[in-house]
Design a protein around this motif. Structure first.
Motif, PDB file in Angstrom:
ATOM      1  N   LYS A 171       0.839  -1.190   0.000  1.00 53.61           N
ATOM      2  CA  LYS A 171       0.000   0.000   0.000  1.00 53.61           C
ATOM      3  C   LYS A 171       0.877   1.244   0.000  1.00 53.61           C
ATOM      4  N   ARG A 205      -6.458  -2.825   7.913  1.00 58.61           N
ATOM      5  CA  ARG A 205      -7.506  -2.166   7.129  1.00 58.61           C
ATOM      6  C   ARG A 205      -7.620  -2.775   5.737  1.00 58.61           C
ATOM      7  N   GLY A 251     -10.943  -4.861   4.064  1.00 56.95           N
ATOM      8  CA  GLY A 251     -11.599  -4.257   2.906  1.00 56.95           C
ATOM      9  C   GLY A 251     -11.866  -2.772   3.048  1.00 56.95           C
ATOM     10  N   LEU A 252     -11.243  -2.127   4.023  1.00 54.68           N
ATOM     11  CA  LEU A 252     -11.465  -0.685   4.193  1.00 54.68           C
ATOM     12  C   LEU A 252     -10.553   0.118   3.273  1.00 54.68           C
ATOM     13  N   ILE A 253      -9.395  -0.488   2.934  1.00 55.03           N
ATOM     14  CA  ILE A 253      -8.420   0.186   2.077  1.00 55.03           C
ATOM     15  C   ILE A 253      -8.105  -0.736   0.917  1.00 55.03           C
ATOM     16  N   GLU A 254      -8.046  -0.151  -0.266  1.00 59.07           N
ATOM     17  CA  GLU A 254      -7.705  -0.924  -1.463  1.00 59.07           C
ATOM     18  C   GLU A 254      -6.184  -1.036  -1.555  1.00 59.07           C
TER      19      GLU A 254
END
Lengths: 333, 308
Positions: free
Chosen positions: A35, A72, A76-79
């Motif tokens: 990320k 996260r 699934g809160l952050i791609e």
């Protein structure tokens, strides 16, 4: 298990960094998970994490090491910028609707509606889950409150709760349904020692029921007390992962001799071929040799050294951590 | 992807399936009632907030103030409104209390009503993000589209409730302070009190529908920020800006596209026969705003990284 391996053949090569854990048993499996935030900051860098089913998995790392970003992404809160994350065998964030009802989560502390009572907060979170049966909602909410010891305060407005009570209510929200995976980010934050013990007991109890618990913490001894497996992150990268016993074994213990005659003790030990001697105020420490330790003790006593204590101090996870990273447990720059 | 994804429902892995009771309902497709559970919860949560109650209280107070002011002003026998000034219909209120409904709606529609909607819509997503509750709703999992639709439906319900609060408050005050009876339309024809009441209700519905555009705009703004206050302030600020721009003659080419441009067209429902053109334009414009900003809100929210 045969059909299963076939159905999940697309990830049989995914052994993660642990090596010993087959991917079929993994509740969480990430592959080159990365990320990069919009500012260009690399929060998580090529993470290969494998959490075996039924484990209590400790997720360690200093503040800012990418633990929360990883959690996260798993929820699934952050791609992710690149790489894949699979939770309960399904890809995230695409399969959130199928996966998340089986996952209870406490992420970066509890968040509550201050103007609602503790009970109504849980009712609301339960209503948000489309798989939660409204007919059993009251019972399940009452059970969850009971499990974290909040039944007496259930009618109070959440804004009147102490930090510890909020933490318990957050845990209760994670326990509204029977879960296959619990993700607990710093679950003992804000709790008093008694509360911490209760949470540890609860984690053990859930784990003995077969729930996999993924526990992030910066408290090493907490991880050591409850976890079967652990992973350590530093600066967005995975430093190490594996069974806690193996990790601690990686760092060797120390031979500790407590004596009022440290000089004599050191001389005798040196004659016996013991290496890495360190003389301290209360005695001598050394690298434990690969031979019967009782003979060493006998040699010391024969030489007239007054021995008060003699033994090998087991390596703690903290020693292992320092040995692995070569650094302390400080906030990343 | 793999065949594993093609089959929905929980994994039937034997080692875990025995140890953990399979979550009830995970395999069942959620019924309609279950899906609406979130909407019911959202409604209850919204209308239990002090802020919501206070907004509705302010809206209910406006007709009382207008009614009492007209009563005091006309107590010496002079005509209300001093010859055309003030909100529409104000001069008729002394003849018929029902006109206070139209007056109150005309007085609150330009600012009080959309401001209240702006507060509710602006806070819808941003407020949850600010409190951190958004991440727990999403991991529940509420589903991003489902949550957004629920928030929009709740905001529109608030539009209707807020409008009805103004109308009912005005009708009550009007009935207490002024006579009721048959009324005269703008076109000069007489209609019965019952038909007048029906038109009042219809006007209230049209006013509520006029707020759909602001609600969509507020919801979109709400997905842009993690601060509820900022979203509310931006929405109300946009509302005021558009109202001002709508008064500048040089911008007449743009004005038909302002969401507030046809708001006062609801008065045309008091004509005989009803003059529909502007009413239809208003509703069409609100639909356009709802479609554009609703889609924008969805596109933004569905792809948003939730970092709070």
């Amino acid at each position: 298990m045969e059909e299963l391996s076939a159905a999940e053949s697309d990830r049989t090569d995914d052994t993660g960094g642990a090596g010993a854990v087959p991917a079929e048993d993994a509740v969480i499996a990430t592959r080159a998970l990365t990320k990069r935030y919009r500012g260009g900051q690399l929060a998580v860098d090529g993470l290969d994490l494998t959490v075996p089913a039924g484990s209590v998995f400790g997720f360690l790392g200093p503040n800012g090491s990418g633990k929360t970003t990883t959690i996260r992404m798993l929820m699934g809160l952050i791609e992710p910028t690149s790489g894949t994350a699979r939770v309960l065998g399904r890809p995230m964030p695409r399969a959130t609707r199928a996966v998340l009802p089986q996952v209870g989560a406490l992420i970066e502390g509890p968040a509550l509606y201050g103007f609602l009572s503790g009970r109504d907060n849980l009712m609301r979170y339960d209503a948000a889950d489309p798989t939660a049966d409204p007919r059993t909602r009251r019972t399940r909410v009452a059970d969850a409150l009971d499990r974290v010891g909040l039944t007496a305060a259930a009618g109070k407005k959440a804004k009147a709760y102490s930090l510890g009570m909020k933490q318990r209510l957050g845990l209760a929200a994670a326990l509204l349904q029977s879960r296959r995976l619990l993700v607990l980010d710093e679950p003992t934050n804000g709790l008093d020692p008694q509360g911490m013990r209760e949470i540890r007991a609860l984690v053990r109890e859930l784990a003995s029921d077969g729930t996999t618990v993924f526990l992030s913490s910066h408290l090493l001894d907490e991880i050591e007390q409850v976890c079967t497996h652990a992973a350590v992150m530093a600066q967005g990268r995975l430093v190490v992962q594996g069974a806690v016993a193996d990790l601690a074994a990686g760092a060797r213990g120390r031979l500790v001799v407590t004596t009022p005659d440290p000089g004599d003790a050191a001389r005798v030990l040196k004659e016996q071929g013991v290496a890495d001697l360190v003389v301290t105020e209360t005695g001598v420490t050394a690298e434990p040799p690969d031979r019967e330790l009782a003979e060493l003790n006998a040699a010391l006593v024969t030489a007239g050294v007054r021995v008060r204590g003699f033994g090998v101090e087991r390596a703690s996870l903290e020693d292992a951590f320092v040995a692995l990273t070569g650094e302390g447990f400080d906030v990343a720059g | 992807m793999s065949r594993a994804e093609a089959v929905p429902g929980p994994d039937t892995r034997p080692d875990l399936g025995e140890a953990v009771a399979a979550p009830a309902g995970a395999t069942r497709s959620p019924g309609l009632l279950w899906t609406f559970g979130l909407f019911r919860s959202e409604l209850a949560t919204t209308f239990r907030r002090w802020r919501t109650i206070a907004l509705l209280g302010v809206l209910a107070a406006v007709p009382i103030l207008v009614g009492v002011a007209i009563r005091i002003e006309t107590s010496d026998g002079s005509a209300a409104g001093g010859g055309g000034e003030g909100p529409a219909f104000i001069s008729q209120v002394t003849n018929n209390g029902l006109f206070l409904v139209f007056t109150a709606l005309a007085a609150t529609l330009p600012f009080f009503l959309p401001m209240a909607i702006g507060v509710i819509a602006g806070d819808a997503i941003a407020g949850e993000a600010n409190a951190g509750t958004l991440r727990y709703l999403l991991v529940a999992p509420a589903g991003r589209t489902r949550l957004l639709l629920t928030k929009y439906a709740t905001t529109m319900t608030f539009c209707l409730v807020a409008t009805l609060v103004v109308a009912v408050s005005a009708l009550t005050v009007g009935a207490l302070l002024f006579p009721l009876g048959d009324l005269t339309t703008i076109s000069g024809t007489r209609i019965s009190f019952a038909e007048g009441l029906g038109r009042a209700l219809f006007i209230a519905l049209v006013v509520a529908a006029s707020l759909v555009g602001v609600a969509a705009l507020g919801l979109f703004v709400s997905t842009l920020t993690n601060s509820g206050i900022a979203a509310m302030a931006t929405t109300v600020g946009l509302l005021i800006t558009v109202q001002i721009l709508d008064q500048i003659p040089q911008l007449h080419a743009l004005q038909p596209y302002f969401f507030s441009h046809y708001w006062l067209s609801f008065a045309d429902l008091m004509r005989e026969p009803v003059y529909w053109d502007d009413l239809v334009r208003n509703l069409g414009l609100q639909g356009l705003y709802a479609a554009v900003f609703g889609s924008a809100a969805w596109a933004r929210f569905a792809a948003k990284d939730i970092t709070v």
